[in-house]
Design a protein around this motif. Structure first.
Motif: not given
Length: 270
Positions: A77-85, A98-104, A156-164
């Motif tokens: 989930g962290g990967f999706i959060l980062g892309i969303d951000m 676009a955000v809805n499309g990314i999440k879905t 898990r902690y680093f996935t958000v920053g990586m994908s952002y």
């Protein structure tokens, strides 16, 4: 003045840390049957939403948007959060669809990868090794399992920053690698499970064939045919049962327990 200037970086490393911790803490504890992980996703995104949307009506709209159905493997989930951000920082309220499309579009495929690697293979491989060490009285099995869980949490902690930082580029560039990792992990998991069948599952026949002064132990005959034949047949039988309609793992365990007691009582099993 608009609430967000396109391509202006508003999200800081501190914001990414907040989102990471909030996702770890709330991704599963807020799970429910209606929206599943949506409350946890919303809670993780809230600090960023408040920073990106200074207009009250836009903030409410995006808050409501992130409370819609969402479900994936927590570790992915962290990967999706980062892309969303990254998307919302760049597009603002105009990027809502676009955000809805990314999440879905990503929550399903990422769940497939995460469930396979984290939910099944890592648990099966390292859990079985740790359990086998524990069965043999080695406390290192507990330590091994704790280390594995700690490493998963750190990841898990680093996935958000990586994908952002990588944005959507990460999804396309790592797709083939994820598939290769999944296939390799699957082969490794099958190998480990096959080895564990022979080393952990014990089914010994006590019955013997007696003819005059000749006694032939049933287990010796089976070992000559194929060592560990009964453990393999037992696993194959349980696997077949689990494929039947209305059959659950709990029922399969009870069947094995009852059958074992009966066969031991009549002297067939040692």
């Amino acid at each position: 003045m608009e609430n967000l200037k396109i391509n202006q970086q508003v999200i800081t490393d501190e914001d990414i840390k907040k989102v990471s911790w909030r996702w770890i803490m709330a991704s599963q504890i807020t799970w429910n049957y209606e929206k599943m992980m949506a409350p946890g996703y919303f809670y993780a995104m809230l600090p960023v939403l408040r920073k990106l949307y200074t207009k009250e009506d836009e903030l409410k709209e995006m808050m409501h948007n992130h409370l819609q159905f969402f479900n994936t493997t927590p570790h992915m989930g962290g990967f999706i959060l980062g892309i969303d951000m990254a998307t919302e920082e760049s597009e603002g309220i105009k990027g809502k669809e676009a955000v809805n499309g990314i999440k879905t579009g990503l929550m399903g495929p990422f769940a497939g990868v995460g469930d396979t690697i984290v939910g099944v293979l890592i648990g099966t491989i390292f859990g079985s090794i740790a359990a086998y060490m524990g069965v043999n009285g080695n406390p290192a099995g507990v330590v091994l399992w704790m280390i594995v869980q700690a490493l998963l949490m750190v990841g898990r902690y680093f996935t958000v920053g990586m994908s952002y930082k990588q944005g959507m580029k990460m999804v396309t560039s790592t797709r083939d690698r994820l598939n290769a990792i999944t296939q390799a992990a699957t082969l490794l998991g099958i190998t480990v499970v096959g080895a564990l069948i022979a080393s952990v599952i014990r089914v010994n026949v006590a019955a013997s064939f007696v003819s005059g002064e000749v006694t032939v132990a049933g287990q010796d005959v089976l070992d000559q045919i194929m060592p560990k034949l009964l453990p393999v047949l037992l696993v194959a039988g349980v696997y077949t049962l689990l494929g039947k309609k209305n059959m659950t793992s709990t029922k399969a365990i009870l069947i094995v327990m009852v059958l074992s007691i009966i066969l031991y009582a009549i002297g067939f099993l040692a």
